[in-house]
Write a protein that holds these residues in place. Structure first.
Motif, PDB file in Angstrom:
ATOM      1  N   THR A 529       0.833  -1.212   0.000  1.00 58.18           N
ATOM      2  CA  THR A 529       0.000   0.000   0.000  1.00 58.18           C
ATOM      3  C   THR A 529       0.862   1.255   0.000  1.00 58.18           C
ATOM      4  OG1 THR A 529      -0.150  -0.004   2.419  1.00 58.18           O
ATOM      5  CG2 THR A 529      -1.875  -1.181   1.213  1.00 58.18           C
ATOM      6  N   VAL A 530       2.175   1.081  -0.110  1.00 57.09           N
ATOM      7  CA  VAL A 530       3.092   2.221  -0.120  1.00 57.09           C
ATOM      8  C   VAL A 530       2.840   3.068  -1.367  1.00 57.09           C
ATOM      9  CG1 VAL A 530       5.497   2.949  -0.213  1.00 57.09           C
ATOM     10  CG2 VAL A 530       4.847   0.956   1.155  1.00 57.09           C
ATOM     11  N   GLY A 531       2.593   4.366  -1.158  1.00 54.65           N
ATOM     12  CA  GLY A 531       2.367   5.277  -2.274  1.00 54.65           C
ATOM     13  C   GLY A 531       1.044   5.084  -2.980  1.00 54.65           C
ATOM     14  N   LYS A 532       0.147   4.328  -2.389  1.00 55.10           N
ATOM     15  CA  LYS A 532      -1.132   4.028  -3.048  1.00 55.10           C
ATOM     16  C   LYS A 532      -2.287   4.909  -2.573  1.00 55.10           C
ATOM     17  CE  LYS A 532       0.736   0.695  -5.355  1.00 55.10           C
ATOM     18  NZ  LYS A 532       0.450  -0.718  -5.097  1.00 55.10           N
ATOM     19  N   VAL A 533      -2.033   5.813  -1.616  1.00 55.92           N
ATOM     20  CA  VAL A 533      -3.109   6.700  -1.156  1.00 55.92           C
ATOM     21  C   VAL A 533      -3.353   7.758  -2.230  1.00 55.92           C
ATOM     22  CG1 VAL A 533      -3.834   8.352   0.596  1.00 55.92           C
ATOM     23  CG2 VAL A 533      -2.509   6.340   1.262  1.00 55.92           C
ATOM     24  N   PRO A 534      -4.571   7.850  -2.762  1.00 57.14           N
ATOM     25  CA  PRO A 534      -4.854   8.839  -3.815  1.00 57.14           C
ATOM     26  C   PRO A 534      -4.742  10.262  -3.282  1.00 57.14           C
ATOM     27  CG  PRO A 534      -6.555   7.126  -3.737  1.00 57.14           C
ATOM     28  CD  PRO A 534      -5.728   6.982  -2.501  1.00 57.14           C
ATOM     29  N   ALA A 535      -4.588  11.210  -4.197  1.00 58.76           N
ATOM     30  CA  ALA A 535      -4.589  12.624  -3.831  1.00 58.76           C
ATOM     31  C   ALA A 535      -5.935  12.993  -3.216  1.00 58.76           C
ATOM     32  CB  ALA A 535      -4.314  13.485  -5.059  1.00 58.76           C
ATOM     33  N   GLN A 536      -5.916  13.995  -2.343  1.00 58.71           N
ATOM     34  CA  GLN A 536      -7.131  14.382  -1.635  1.00 58.71           C
ATOM     35  C   GLN A 536      -8.269  14.735  -2.588  1.00 58.71           C
ATOM     36  OE1 GLN A 536      -7.848  14.861   1.999  1.00 58.71           O
ATOM     37  NE2 GLN A 536      -6.286  13.266   1.877  1.00 58.71           N
ATOM     38  N   ASP A 537      -7.970  15.409  -3.696  1.00 57.70           N
ATOM     39  CA  ASP A 537      -9.034  15.815  -4.611  1.00 57.70           C
ATOM     40  C   ASP A 537      -9.593  14.645  -5.420  1.00 57.70           C
ATOM     41  OD1 ASP A 537      -6.893  15.360  -6.256  1.00 57.70           O
ATOM     42  OD2 ASP A 537      -6.846  17.364  -7.142  1.00 57.70           O
ATOM     43  N   GLN A 538      -8.984  13.474  -5.294  1.00 57.70           N
ATOM     44  CA  GLN A 538      -9.486  12.285  -5.976  1.00 57.70           C
ATOM     45  C   GLN A 538     -10.330  11.398  -5.064  1.00 57.70           C
ATOM     46  OE1 GLN A 538      -6.086  10.315  -7.680  1.00 57.70           O
ATOM     47  NE2 GLN A 538      -5.604  12.009  -9.049  1.00 57.70           N
ATOM     48  N   LEU A 539     -10.455  11.808  -3.804  1.00 57.80           N
ATOM     49  CA  LEU A 539     -11.246  11.027  -2.848  1.00 57.80           C
ATOM     50  C   LEU A 539     -12.637  11.630  -2.732  1.00 57.80           C
ATOM     51  CD1 LEU A 539      -8.512  10.541  -0.099  1.00 57.80           C
ATOM     52  CD2 LEU A 539      -9.314   8.842  -1.752  1.00 57.80           C
ATOM     53  N   ALA A 540     -13.645  10.774  -2.836  1.00 53.34           N
ATOM     54  CA  ALA A 540     -15.026  11.258  -2.887  1.00 53.34           C
ATOM     55  C   ALA A 540     -15.593  11.564  -1.510  1.00 53.34           C
ATOM     56  CB  ALA A 540     -15.899  10.223  -3.597  1.00 53.34           C
ATOM     57  N   ASN A 541     -15.161  10.832  -0.481  1.00 52.99           N
ATOM     58  CA  ASN A 541     -15.803  10.918   0.825  1.00 52.99           C
ATOM     59  C   ASN A 541     -14.783  11.219   1.917  1.00 52.99           C
ATOM     60  OD1 ASN A 541     -18.353   9.959  -0.347  1.00 52.99           O
ATOM     61  ND2 ASN A 541     -17.309   7.982  -0.468  1.00 52.99           N
ATOM     62  N   GLU A 542     -15.285  11.584   3.097  1.00 56.78           N
ATOM     63  CA  GLU A 542     -14.403  11.794   4.234  1.00 56.78           C
ATOM     64  C   GLU A 542     -13.725  10.490   4.645  1.00 56.78           C
ATOM     65  OE1 GLU A 542     -13.612  14.745   5.539  1.00 56.78           O
ATOM     66  OE2 GLU A 542     -14.878  15.618   3.974  1.00 56.78           O
ATOM     67  N   MET A 543     -14.452   9.371   4.552  1.00 61.32           N
ATOM     68  CA  MET A 543     -13.906   8.045   4.832  1.00 61.32           C
ATOM     69  C   MET A 543     -13.997   7.234   3.547  1.00 61.32           C
ATOM     70  SD  MET A 543     -13.097   8.269   8.060  1.00 61.32           S
ATOM     71  CE  MET A 543     -12.780   6.553   8.454  1.00 61.32           C
ATOM     72  N   ASN A 544     -12.880   6.672   3.102  1.00 62.28           N
ATOM     73  CA  ASN A 544     -12.840   5.981   1.823  1.00 62.28           C
ATOM     74  C   ASN A 544     -12.205   4.610   1.983  1.00 62.28           C
ATOM     75  OD1 ASN A 544     -13.432   8.379  -0.286  1.00 62.28           O
ATOM     76  ND2 ASN A 544     -12.144   9.147   1.373  1.00 62.28           N
ATOM     77  N   ASP A 545     -12.880   3.584   1.494  1.00 67.01           N
ATOM     78  CA  ASP A 545     -12.350   2.226   1.501  1.00 67.01           C
ATOM     79  C   ASP A 545     -11.746   1.913   0.138  1.00 67.01           C
ATOM     80  OD1 ASP A 545     -13.281   2.001   4.049  1.00 67.01           O
ATOM     81  OD2 ASP A 545     -15.015   0.753   3.543  1.00 67.01           O
ATOM     82  N   ILE A 546     -10.534   1.405   0.146  1.00 69.99           N
ATOM     83  CA  ILE A 546      -9.862   1.005  -1.083  1.00 69.99           C
ATOM     84  C   ILE A 546      -9.506  -0.468  -0.970  1.00 69.99           C
ATOM     85  CG2 ILE A 546      -7.813   1.312  -2.531  1.00 69.99           C
ATOM     86  CD1 ILE A 546      -7.776   4.218  -1.767  1.00 69.99           C
ATOM     87  N   THR A 547      -9.943  -1.249  -1.937  1.00 70.54           N
ATOM     88  CA  THR A 547      -9.695  -2.686  -1.908  1.00 70.54           C
ATOM     89  C   THR A 547      -8.559  -3.057  -2.844  1.00 70.54           C
ATOM     90  OG1 THR A 547     -11.355  -3.084  -3.622  1.00 70.54           O
ATOM     91  CG2 THR A 547     -12.084  -3.198  -1.333  1.00 70.54           C
ATOM     92  N   VAL A 548      -7.745  -3.996  -2.395  1.00 74.24           N
ATOM     93  CA  VAL A 548      -6.634  -4.519  -3.184  1.00 74.24           C
ATOM     94  C   VAL A 548      -6.940  -5.979  -3.489  1.00 74.24           C
ATOM     95  CG1 VAL A 548      -4.157  -4.949  -3.263  1.00 74.24           C
ATOM     96  CG2 VAL A 548      -5.038  -2.967  -2.019  1.00 74.24           C
ATOM     97  N   PRO A 549      -7.051  -6.372  -4.762  1.00 79.60           N
ATOM     98  CA  PRO A 549      -7.399  -7.762  -5.087  1.00 79.60           C
ATOM     99  C   PRO A 549      -6.222  -8.711  -4.854  1.00 79.60           C
ATOM    100  CG  PRO A 549      -7.005  -6.518  -7.094  1.00 79.60           C
ATOM    101  CD  PRO A 549      -6.927  -5.529  -5.966  1.00 79.60           C
TER     102      PRO A 549
END
Length: 678
Positions: A529-549
């Motif tokens: 998950t290193v470097g995988k946090v999107p930029a703030q303006d690309q996040l839709a919600n205050e709390m965001n779940d991101i799944t890794v397959p």
């Protein structure tokens, strides 16, 4: 920041005329320019250009008039026309470069400024040109900065006139600012003289609601709730100023032929320092000094020059008191600085007098202009500058704890003038800007750091079993998946009836997912998950779940079944292990580590081209080279043997195309032994 006289100081601007009068003496336009009446001078020079009169010099004068009234972006085309027309002024190319930068033409600006640095004759400007060229080249890096700030115009305050320089009066919580919205016009730029205004917000945190009034009215009434000036909320047509308690009959702050701006208050609200110009009768233009007034006996005292602070040869402006009221910071164009306007500080002594001003030094001050200091509640110093790397004109900067000066980045900074910060809390406050989209030449904006949008990572995976004959897969229920983090911590999860699992992951972490079953090759997948946090303006919600397959496929171990090791390539007629081959062999090393009970044969095959004996020898050397590499990684020699088959075991027996020959040139392994327990 069109109105320089209080906002940025136009010291020395009349010197522009030296050597540029027509042969018959000063023209009418020149005389207006010399008196600092730049707005009317511009129109007269434009008329001269239209008549074909002294075109190059008239264009140059127009450019200079725009420059000294801080409209550098409007000067660009006139500097170019003047230079193209052969104007004889050695400094014009430098200011043309600055005008290009002010309009966001950073590459052109860098080229122009570098040329001036090579050929210019003004040593001070040559040094500035070198620095400004580097600043222009630094802009792409600034544009790439991601700042989690939001900027909101204070439109209940802003008007078509200049509105800038806000502060909060500590005891009454009024916001005090300067505006040219009413009264007599200043001939320097055609806008109104700046005076102080006040508003007390209905909601101070959001800075909404409330009514704008001339500060004269508020100050003399002793309360922000005094009767508002005529007009709608936020527009503030001026009410007649109330007289001081001594009934002098003169307005205390809003002198009609003088600018007032940049008020700052002691912590108890009883001392007020502000910048005020003279009326222009002595120097021919409006110089600026710092004044102080005290609230005594229910009224403010007559403002007086601050002793020991002001310099008679310079403009002193944009004062601000530190939160404890003991240090006064301000900007000055006085001699002896780094160049342009510098920042200074002075401490308040026990005798209620300020000490001799001290220059803040060359880590903060530059050959450009440093203006409008501000001190946050935590003591951090902020200021405006066009000398540090920025977007074009004045940008806002912060002095870090290390002493490094940091640009606040977009959206706080723009290609316009961004200046006069005032911090009301941590990462929240007000600043001024003449950026595009505002109501007037300068507008007030609120900024605050947006709540950080949070991200939670989850691994969503499946464990599959693969049929050795058909190659089809099916989910495996109740399988154990072992998850190992980079620091060695392990966690086991079980698959459900459909072979799936889900587990929470940390941000900026790496993991290994492993599924193991008797009679199958261990399945492994690495996840990061290193470097995988999107930029703030690309996040839709205050709390965001991101799944890794994650997919773990368990292959049945079948003895003597050949398995191709992909992407093992050798240089022509060589058997050395290349770096790309080593990467693939490392995967086979991991397979042997994960499956300690198997022994394998590693084989190398050639195509049918070339002599049989040559191919046989070459394949054996390649196989042995690969085995030696694997053994070097810690795999016991007894678990792996090398076998070269030459061209004797082709996948395609009658290969004709290059693709078919490539398929025959391969590296394989097969399990030769499964020890007890597998």
């Amino acid at each position: 920041m069109k109105n320089l006289i209080v906002a940025c100081a136009a010291a020395g601007s009349v010197a522009v005329l030296s050597g540029c009068a027509a042969s018959g003496g000063l023209t009418k336009a020149d005389k207006r320019f010399q008196r600092g009446e730049y707005e009317s001078a511009i129109e007269l020079y434009k008329a001269d250009v239209a008549k074909g009169k002294n075109i190059a010099m008239s264009n140059y004068k127009i450019a200079e008039a725009y420059r000294v009234t801080n409209r550098l972006e409007q000067a660009e085309s006139y500097y170019k026309a003047a230079l193209d027309g052969g104007v004889k002024n050695t400094d014009a190319p430098f200011y043309y470069g600055l005008a290009l930068k002010a309009n966001g033409k950073y590459d052109e600006a860098a080229t122009q400024l570098e040329q001036y640095a090579q050929s210019g004759t003004n040593r001070a400007l040559v040094a500035r040109a070198e620095r400004e060229a580097q600043n222009a080249k630094a802009v792409p890096g600034l544009l790439a900065m991601q700042a989690n700030n939001e900027v909101t115009p204070l439109d209940q305050i802003n008007t078509a006139s200049s509105d800038f320089g806000a502060t909060i009066k500590p005891d009454t919580k009024e916001l005090i600012f300067a505006s040219g919205r009413d009264g007599k016009k200043y001939p320097g730029n055609g806008e109104g003289f700046n005076h102080l205004y006040a508003i007390k917000f209905d909601d101070a945190d959001k800075m909404v609601g409330g009514t704008v009034m001339p500060y004269e009215t508020v100050a003399m009434s002793g309360a922000a709730a005094a009767a508002p000036a005529a007009g709608a909320t936020g527009t503030a047509a001026p009410a007649p100023a109330a007289a001081p308690a001594k009934d002098s009959g003169k307005p205390l702050f809003s002198k009609p032929n003088m600018h007032q701006a940049s008020a700052t208050f002691s912590p108890d609200g009883k001392m007020m320092v502000f910048a005020q110009s003279n009326d222009g009768s002595k120097k021919g233009y409006l110089s600026v000094d710092l004044f102080v007034s005290y609230f005594r006996g229910g009224t403010w005292t007559e403002p007086e020059l601050i002793r020991g602070i002001n310099n008679s040869k310079a403009d002193d402006f944009s004062p601000v008191l530190s939160p404890d009221g003991q240090t006064l910071y301000f900007a000055s164009s006085r001699p002896g600085g780094q160049g342009g306007n510098d920042l200074y500080k002075s401490t308040l002594g026990a005798n209620n007098r300020f000490s001799t001003p001290e220059n803040l030094g060359d880590q903060i001050n530059t050959p450009g202009n440093e203006n409008f200091p501000a001190v946050a509640p935590d003591g951090t110093l902020y200021f405006s500058s066009d000398g540090h790397p920025g977007f074009g004109k004045l940008d806002l900067f912060r002095v870090e704890k290390t002493g490094k000066v940091a640009n606040l980045g977009a959206p706080i900074n723009s290609t316009g003038d961004d200046f006069a910060p005032y911090l009301t809390g941590k990462d929240v406050g007000v600043f001024s800007s003449n950026r595009a989209g505002g109501k007037g030449s300068d507008d007030l904006y609120m900024f605050r750091k947006k709540p950080l949008k949070l991200v939670t990572f989850y691994a969503e995976g499946k464990v599959l079993g693969k049929d050795a004959k058909t190659g089809t897969t099916e989910p495996l229920a109740n399988e154990t998946v072992t998850i190992t983090s980079a620091n060695g911590q392990k966690q086991d999860v079980q698959t459900g009836a459909d072979g799936s699992f889900k587990v929470k992951l940390d941000t900026a972490a790496t993991y290994s997912f492993v599924a193991d079953r008797g009679g199958y090759f261990t399945a492994r997948q690495n996840v990061s998950t290193v470097g995988k946090v999107p930029a703030q303006d690309q996040l839709a919600n205050e709390m965001n779940d991101i799944t890794v397959p994650v997919t773990l496929t368990l292959d049945k171990i079948v003895k003597n079944k050949a398995i191709v090791v992909e992407n093992i390539f050798y240089d022509y007629n060589k058997w050395d292990i290349r770096p790309d081959a080593a990467t693939e062999l490392d995967k086979l090393v991991q397979t042997l580590v994960d499956n300690p009970d198997i022994s394998i044969e590693l084989s190398s095959h050639t195509d049918s081209r070339g002599k049989d004996a040559f191919n046989q020898t070459l394949s054996q050397k390649r196989a042995q080279s690969a085995v030696d590499y694997i053994i070097s990684k810690g795999i016991p020699k007894a678990r792996i043997t090398a076998k070269g088959y030459g061209e004797t075991a082709p996948v395609i027996k009658s290969a004709k195309t290059e693709e078919e020959h490539q398929r025959n040139r391969r590296t394989e392994f097969k399990v030769t032994k499964i020890n007890a327990g597998q």
